[in-house]
Motif scaffolding. Structure first.
Motif, PDB file in Angstrom:
ATOM      1  N   TYR A  32       7.297   2.164  10.629  1.00  0.00           N
ATOM      2  CA  TYR A  32       7.503   1.094   9.648  1.00  0.00           C
ATOM      3  C   TYR A  32       7.592   1.700   8.267  1.00  0.00           C
ATOM      4  O   TYR A  32       7.010   2.745   8.001  1.00  0.00           O
ATOM      5  N   GLN A  34       7.168   0.078   4.212  1.00  0.00           N
ATOM      6  CA  GLN A  34       6.797  -1.137   3.498  1.00  0.00           C
ATOM      7  C   GLN A  34       7.066  -0.972   2.007  1.00  0.00           C
ATOM      8  O   GLN A  34       7.074   0.147   1.490  1.00  0.00           O
ATOM      9  N   TYR A  36       5.601  -2.595  -1.734  1.00  0.00           N
ATOM     10  CA  TYR A  36       4.555  -3.360  -2.404  1.00  0.00           C
ATOM     11  C   TYR A  36       4.910  -3.493  -3.880  1.00  0.00           C
ATOM     12  O   TYR A  36       5.591  -2.646  -4.455  1.00  0.00           O
ATOM     13  N   LEU A  89       5.983   0.078  -5.118  1.00  0.00           N
ATOM     14  CA  LEU A  89       5.519   1.206  -4.320  1.00  0.00           C
ATOM     15  C   LEU A  89       6.083   1.108  -2.909  1.00  0.00           C
ATOM     16  O   LEU A  89       6.057   0.027  -2.309  1.00  0.00           O
ATOM     17  N   PHE A  93       3.580   4.449   7.361  1.00  0.00           N
ATOM     18  CA  PHE A  93       2.527   4.753   8.308  1.00  0.00           C
ATOM     19  C   PHE A  93       2.731   6.171   8.781  1.00  0.00           C
ATOM     20  O   PHE A  93       3.775   6.507   9.296  1.00  0.00           O
ATOM     21  N   ALA A  96      -0.940   9.303  12.137  1.00  0.00           N
ATOM     22  CA  ALA A  96      -2.356   9.010  12.365  1.00  0.00           C
ATOM     23  C   ALA A  96      -2.721   7.601  11.941  1.00  0.00           C
ATOM     24  O   ALA A  96      -3.892   7.294  11.770  1.00  0.00           O
ATOM     25  N   SER A  97      -1.726   6.752  11.770  1.00  0.00           N
ATOM     26  CA  SER A  97      -1.947   5.351  11.393  1.00  0.00           C
ATOM     27  C   SER A  97      -2.533   5.192  10.003  1.00  0.00           C
ATOM     28  O   SER A  97      -3.165   4.192   9.708  1.00  0.00           O
ATOM     29  N   LYS A  98      -2.337   6.167   9.164  1.00  0.00           N
ATOM     30  CA  LYS A  98      -2.722   6.030   7.775  1.00  0.00           C
ATOM     31  C   LYS A  98      -1.567   5.409   6.997  1.00  0.00           C
ATOM     32  O   LYS A  98      -0.414   5.667   7.296  1.00  0.00           O
ATOM     33  N   ILE A  99      -1.898   4.613   5.996  1.00  0.00           N
ATOM     34  CA  ILE A  99      -0.879   4.056   5.108  1.00  0.00           C
ATOM     35  C   ILE A  99      -0.822   4.948   3.878  1.00  0.00           C
ATOM     36  O   ILE A  99      -1.800   5.005   3.117  1.00  0.00           O
ATOM     37  N   ILE A 100       0.303   5.628   3.704  1.00  0.00           N
ATOM     38  CA  ILE A 100       0.468   6.564   2.593  1.00  0.00           C
ATOM     39  C   ILE A 100       1.483   5.980   1.624  1.00  0.00           C
ATOM     40  O   ILE A 100       2.538   5.502   2.044  1.00  0.00           O
ATOM     41  N   PHE A 101       1.172   6.044   0.331  1.00  0.00           N
ATOM     42  CA  PHE A 101       2.014   5.432  -0.701  1.00  0.00           C
ATOM     43  C   PHE A 101       2.781   6.474  -1.508  1.00  0.00           C
ATOM     44  O   PHE A 101       2.302   7.584  -1.730  1.00  0.00           O
TER      45      PHE A 101
ATOM     46  N   TYR B  35      -8.808   3.731  -1.445  1.00  0.00           N
ATOM     47  CA  TYR B  35      -7.808   4.479  -2.193  1.00  0.00           C
ATOM     48  C   TYR B  35      -8.333   4.749  -3.601  1.00  0.00           C
ATOM     49  O   TYR B  35      -9.144   4.011  -4.135  1.00  0.00           O
ATOM     50  N   LEU B  45      -4.995   8.017  -0.551  1.00  0.00           N
ATOM     51  CA  LEU B  45      -5.897   7.533   0.488  1.00  0.00           C
ATOM     52  C   LEU B  45      -7.093   8.473   0.597  1.00  0.00           C
ATOM     53  O   LEU B  45      -6.930   9.677   0.778  1.00  0.00           O
ATOM     54  N   TYR B  48     -10.247   6.062   5.857  1.00  0.00           N
ATOM     55  CA  TYR B  48     -10.060   4.751   6.455  1.00  0.00           C
ATOM     56  C   TYR B  48     -10.895   4.606   7.719  1.00  0.00           C
ATOM     57  O   TYR B  48     -11.210   5.595   8.391  1.00  0.00           O
TER      58      TYR B  48
END
Lengths: 111, 117
Positions: A32, A34, A36, A89, A93, A96-101, B35, B45, B48
């Motif tokens: 995915y 995203q 923001y 922003l 994903f 490791a299922s982290k959301i990185i911006f 964060y 991050l 989590y």
């Protein structure tokens, strides 16, 4: 290493024009992507999500494209308004299922 | 629902003091993220949790930082001792994972602006 780049730190455009923001990534295979919006003094707010098997997604005046070959997403705001001024922003994903911006693009719409 | 609630909104402390930031995620969400945001480094991050268990803390900058999630409705981020370079806005976000897959939309709190002098 995994990297997300929003290559415009700031973008200034005239009201009514289409704003186009770019997000590039390397060493990722995200399921995915995203986008923001963040206003000063506030946390990011989710706008749109696009999946890896989708080329384009629309929501009102917003349009997002996702090119997994180019490893790039474009975010468009059509008929831009001063109220659209904010920082935008992109986020991914990681495996490791982290959301990185990404670092964000500050958009200013002048009347 | 009131959304993700963070406290305090602002914190000013002296170098060397302990700082504790608090977060209440959205009820029913089972993933929680901490964060840190600065002008130089953007939104980073730190750590989590999934179902109250820390999954990845590789973003925690140093041993001075620690985070806990004793139950599904509360998490803390502690800095001890604090240093001026820790000054930043700290955000907590929560999300819902269904059937082992993350629902990708993250809901953010208003943030805590930390100033260490």
């Amino acid at each position: 290493s995994q990297k997300i780049e929003q290559n415009s730190e700031a973008l200034n455009i005239q009201e009514g024009k289409t704003a186009t923001l770019t997000c590039n990534y390397t060493n990722y295979s995200p399921a995915y992507l995203q986008w923001y919006r963040q206003d000063p003094g506030r946390g990011p707010v989710f706008l749109l999500l696009i999946r890896e098997n989708e080329k384009e997604k629309r929501k009102e005046r917003l349009k997002v494209t996702f090119d997994t070959t180019l490893k790039q997403s474009l975010f468009h705001i059509t008929a831009s308004q001063p109220a659209d001024s904010a920082t935008y922003l992109c986020a991914l994903f990681s495996s490791a299922s982290k959301i990185i911006f990404g670092s964000g693009t500050r958009l200013s719409i002048r009347p | 629902d009131a959304g993700v609630i963070q406290s305090p909104r602002h914190e000013v402390t002296e170098m060397g003091q302990e700082v504790t930031l608090r977060c209440k995620p959205i009820s029913g969400h089972n993933s929680l993220f901490w964060y840190r945001q600065t002008m130089m480094r953007g939104l980073e991050l730190l750590i989590y949790f999934n179902n109250n268990v820390p999954i990845d803390d590789s973003g925690m900058p140093e041993d001075r930082f620690s985070a806990k999630m004793p139950n599904a409705s509360f998490s803390t981020l502690k800095i001890q001792p604090s240093e001026p370079r820790d000054s930043a806005v700290y955000f907590c976000a929560s999300s819902l994972a269904r059937g082992g897959h993350m629902t990708p939309e993250a809901f953010f709190g208003q943030g805590t602006r930390l100033t260490v002098v």
